[in-house]
Design an enzyme around this catalytic site. Structure first.
Site, PDB file in Angstrom:
ATOM      1  N   LYS A   1      24.556  47.388  19.346  1.00  0.00           N
ATOM      2  CA  LYS A   1      24.865  47.254  20.605  1.00  0.00           C
ATOM      3  C   LYS A   1      23.863  48.332  21.578  1.00  0.00           C
ATOM      4  CE  LYS A   1      29.352  47.934  23.142  1.00  0.00           C
ATOM      5  NZ  LYS A   1      30.667  48.524  22.858  1.00  0.00           N
TER       6      LYS A   1
ATOM      7  N   SER B   1      34.057  45.087  24.214  1.00  0.00           N
ATOM      8  CA  SER B   1      32.705  44.941  24.859  1.00  0.00           C
ATOM      9  C   SER B   1      31.485  44.709  24.053  1.00  0.00           C
ATOM     10  CB  SER B   1      32.493  46.259  25.664  1.00  0.00           C
ATOM     11  OG  SER B   1      32.313  47.377  25.013  1.00  0.00           O
TER      12      SER B   1
ATOM     13  N   SER C   1      37.315  47.592  21.890  1.00  0.00           N
ATOM     14  CA  SER C   1      35.927  46.808  21.964  1.00  0.00           C
ATOM     15  C   SER C   1      35.410  46.500  20.588  1.00  0.00           C
ATOM     16  CB  SER C   1      35.051  47.878  22.765  1.00  0.00           C
ATOM     17  OG  SER C   1      35.485  47.743  24.184  1.00  0.00           O
TER      18      SER C   1
END
Length: 472
Positions: free
Chosen positions: A80, A155, A179
């Protein structure tokens, strides 16, 4: 699978270590997959081909001298876009940080490098990790590898998409309210949200310091747990990272464990496919554990508001200066949420923090009174259509987003460890996932139960890349 696309981290590292394939060859294959699937998945913000191949050549050179760096020597991963690496951009899925070059490396990246892993790029994410659907105003949404019209969850959307799509075997994500768990559930893979304070957040983009967690997404429980062990441990650069022993080895025998089925909030509004997934899990576990029974869950009706008050007040503090100086550089949804966060009164925020310890004590005493782990759904429904949660066009967006996080937020607020694992397939061919929840610091129990489910249920549609439906 072929050696350039192995099925597990252990297999990948072993193939490199024994010379069956070089790190350069495996890394080049991963880069080829990343580029060839980019239009189909939009999982990457940046594919870092030259640095990745340079790192792979170094790994091969070290191996030529009969040495290995660690258990992931030469294995390509991706993460990420929120972990600092010295000399690389850390963009946080945003416009504001799009050109920010880190001058130091985050602890979790140092530990992965210390284990021998390398990175092939920065993965897509919700802007500043704010958004459970995975949408991104600046980079577009990462696409679900199982069905493109469905959301990936957020996310950590690029992490879910790239791992679920077979580009890399594992990736790091972050979890403040779901997330890691939501992308894992939507993309049919495994995600681990560790105990609050288990993993250092030094050099990691902050959102809510009281609830942020760093954890792995992978295609198997064992791979996810291996990454968790690699990145865990105390860190003097992060005072919130606790000095506790690393996660214990997974249990070979879970016959003494008591399984609690979470009731109350965790039974409200469930689709039939989700209820069926719970029943499937119970059937798979019942012959080999000490007991399976309904767990008594205390009243959690206010927990969503409490969790949101904490998370958004802290996010507002993080973004306070940028919101004054560069509000136009945020996507409209994030700008709206941050504007609202600045209106949360200080006493409400402090009260929400104070209540948390009381609620945690009550939850542990009640829910775990006769259970070692709890089973709860990850979402009340299968992955929603993107069109149902598109900002500004969907009248159902707020209701769906609220429902999506209703079952994950409680465990973020309480700081408990959770493993999300797929357990069944809906009539539409979509994954149904459960959360396996344990007491603080007992990730080993949750992961051991998840591993038993994984082995007993063997869902090839979400573990075998050749069976993943095209997202074209």
């Amino acid at each position: 699978m072929s050696l350039d696309n192995p099925t597990s981290l252990k297999q990948a590292a072993e193939a490199i270590r024994t010379g069956k394939i070089s790190s350069v060859e495996m890394t080049q294959a991963a880069l080829t997959r990343a580029k060839s699937t980019h239009e189909r998945l939009n999982a990457f913000i940046d594919i870092e081909e030259s640095p990745a191949l340079k790192a792979a050549r170094t790994a091969d050179a070290i191996l030529a001298y009969g040495q290995t760096i660690g258990p992931l020597h030469g294995v390509p991963l991706a993460h990420k876009d929120m972990y600092n690496r010295k000399g690389f951009v850390t963009g946080c899925g945003s416009k504001i940080r799009a050109g920010h070059i880190a001058n130091s490396t985050s602890t979790v990246m140092e530990r992965l490098q210390g284990a021998g892993a390398l990175s092939i790029g920065r993965l897509n994410m919700s802007e500043f990790a704010m958004g459970p659907t995975g949408h991104n105003f600046h980079h577009g949404r990462a696409l679900n590898p199982i069905e493109a019209a469905r959301i990936t969850g957020g996310s950590s959307s690029g992490s879910g998409s790239s791992v679920g799509g077979g580009v890399v075997l594992a990736a790091l994500g972050s979890d403040t309210g779901g997330s890691i768990r939501l992308p894992a559930a939507c993309c049919g893979i495994v995600g681990i949200k560790p105990t609050q304070g288990r993993v250092s957040r030094h050099g990691v983009m902050p959102l809510s310091f009281s609830q942020d967690c760093v954890g792995p997404l992978a295609r198997s429980v064992e791979d996810a747990y291996l990454l968790l062990q690699v990145i865990s441990g105390p860190d003097g650069r992060d005072t919130t990272c606790m000095d506790v022993e690393n996660p214990a080895a997974l249990l070979k025998d879970i016959s003494s464990l008591r399984i609690g089925i979470a009731g109350g909030l965790f039974t409200e509004g469930l689709e039939d496919s989700v209820t069926g997934g719970i029943e499937t899990a119970i059937s798979a576990l019942s012959p080999g554990v000490a007991s399976i029974a309904q767990a008594s869950i205390p009243d959690l009706s206010s927990i969503a508001e409490l969790a949101n008050a904490v998370a958004m007040a802290e996010a507002g503090a993080v973004h306070f200066d940028w919101m004054r100086e560069r509000p136009e550089d945020y996507g409209p949804q994030i700008r709206m949420r941050l504007s609202q966060s600045l209106a949360i009164p200080g006493p409400i925020y402090l009260r929400a923090l104070q209540i948390r310890s009381v609620m945690l004590e009550e939850f542990l005493e009640t829910a775990f009174a006769s259970a070692d782990v709890l089973i709860a759904p990850s979402m009340p429904f299968v992955p929603p259509l993107s069109s149902d949660v598109d900002v500004g066009t969907s009248p159902t967006m707020n209701a769906i987003v609220s429902a999506m996080t209703s079952l994950t937020r409680p465990f973020s607020y309480l700081g408990l460890p959770v493993v999300t694992v797929p357990v069944s397939v809906s009539a539409e061919g979509l994954p149904v996932a459960l959360q396996i929840v344990a007491r603080p610091w007992r990730e080993d129990l949750a992961a051991s139960v998840a591993l038993r489910l994984e082995k007993a249920l063997a869902l090839p549609a979400f573990t075998d890349k050749s069976l993943i439906r095209s997202a074209a």
